[in-house]
Write an enzyme that holds these catalytic residues in place. Structure first.
Site, PDB file in Angstrom:
ATOM      1  N   HIS A  16       0.780  -1.200   0.005  1.00  7.77           N
ATOM      2  CA  HIS A  16       0.051  -0.062  -0.104  1.00  7.77           C
ATOM      3  C   HIS A  16       0.859   1.159  -0.011  1.00  7.77           C
ATOM      4  CE1 HIS A  16       0.769   0.947   4.131  1.00  7.77           C
ATOM      5  NE2 HIS A  16       0.581  -0.441   4.452  1.00  7.77           N
ATOM      6  N   GLU A  87      -2.171  -7.252   7.562  1.00  8.61           N
ATOM      7  CA  GLU A  87      -0.850  -7.191   8.070  1.00  8.61           C
ATOM      8  C   GLU A  87      -0.764  -7.926   9.498  1.00  8.61           C
ATOM      9  OE1 GLU A  87       1.892  -7.025   8.009  1.00  8.61           O
ATOM     10  OE2 GLU A  87       2.637  -4.920   7.752  1.00  8.61           O
TER      11      GLU A  87
END
Length: 213
Positions: A16, A87
Site C-alpha cells: 500500500h 498485516e
C-alpha cells in the site's frame, strides 16, 4: 516505470501507499487502520500506471483501508478482500517505532527475530492483544499462496495488494524459505514485486520495484 508482463503467469505484490505511520516508522498492524497520506494516494496512482499493461485474472486485497484504497486508486475495481492478506497483528508493538521498542528492551529490536510478544499486552497498543507469532503470519501467507497458485496454473496473473511485513513473509512462503528471511527483504511503500516460476521452482523475478523511476 512501466512493468511489462511476461509470457508466463506471475504473482504480483503491491505494498500500500504511504500512511502517516509508515512515514514515521510506526508499526501499523491489523488493529490500526490508518489512511493513506496525499503522497500515498499519488504513489497508488503511479503503481496503477506502472502495472497498466497487466490484465489480472484475480486481484486480492487486505481488508484494511490503506490496502483497499491503494487498489481502488490504482484502478482495480473487481477486488477480492482476503483476510489472510491483513498485516501482522503487532499487539503491544503496534503504534511504536523500532527505536522506541529498543529503548524499552535496552537493546536493538528486530521483529523477525524477536517477534511482537517481547512486550506485555497494553490497552493503548494493538487493542490490548498479545499479537501474532511469526509462524501464524507465515501460515496465513502459505494459505494465500495456495489460492493464488490455482489461478497461476490456469495461466492468469494475480495481484495482491497488502502490507510491508505480510508481503515480506509471503515472499518467503512463495520460495519455501524460513520466514525470518523476510528481515533481508526491504519493501518500500507502493513498491512492486514479481514472483514467478523457473526450472520448476518458484522464483523471485523482481523485488522492491518503485512505481516510477
Amino acid at each position: 516505470m512501466a512493468i511489462v508482463p511476461t509470457s508466463a503467469p506471475q504473482l504480483v505484490l503491491l505494498r500500500h501507499g504511504e500512511t502517516e505511520w509508515s512515514r514515521t516508522g510506526k508499526h501499523t498492524g491489523r488493529t490500526s487502520d490508518v489512511p493513506l497520506t496525499q503522497a500515498g494516494e499519488e504513489q497508488a496512482r503511479l503503481a496503477g500506471r506502472a502495472l497498466a499493461d497487466f490484465r489480472f485474472a484475480a486481484v486480492y486485497s487486505s481488508p484494511l483501508e490503506r490496502a483497499r484504497r491503494t487498489a481502488e486508486i490504482g484502478g482495480w475495481t473487481d477486488v477480492v478482500v482476503d483476510d489472510d492478506l491483513g498485516e501482522w497483528d503487532y499487539g503491544p508493538v503496534d503504534g511504536r517505532t523500532s527505536a522506541e521498542i529498543g529503548e524499552i528492551l535496552g537493546r536493538e529490536f528486530v521483529i523477525f527475530e524477536d517477534g511482537v510478544r517481547v512486550l506485555p499486552p497494553d490497552p493503548e497498543h494493538g487493542a490490548g492483544g498479545k499479537g501474532e507469532l511469526l509462524e501464524d503470519v507465515y501460515e496465513r501467507a502459505r494459505r494465500f499462496v495456495a489460492r493464488a497458485e490455482e489461478t497461476l496454473r490456469d495461466g492468469g496473473d494475480v495481484l495482491a495488494v497488502a502490507h510491508g511485513h505480510l508481503l515480506r513473509v509471503l515472499a518467503t512462503a512463495w520460495i519455501d524459505a524460513d520466514p525470518r528471511l523476510g528481515a533481508r527483504l526491504e519493501l518500500g511503500t507502493a513498491a512492486i514485486c514479481l514472483l514467478g516460476h523457473g526450472h520448476g521452482l518458484r522464483t523471485v523475478e523482481g523485488w522492491n520495484l518503485p512505481p516510477t523511476s
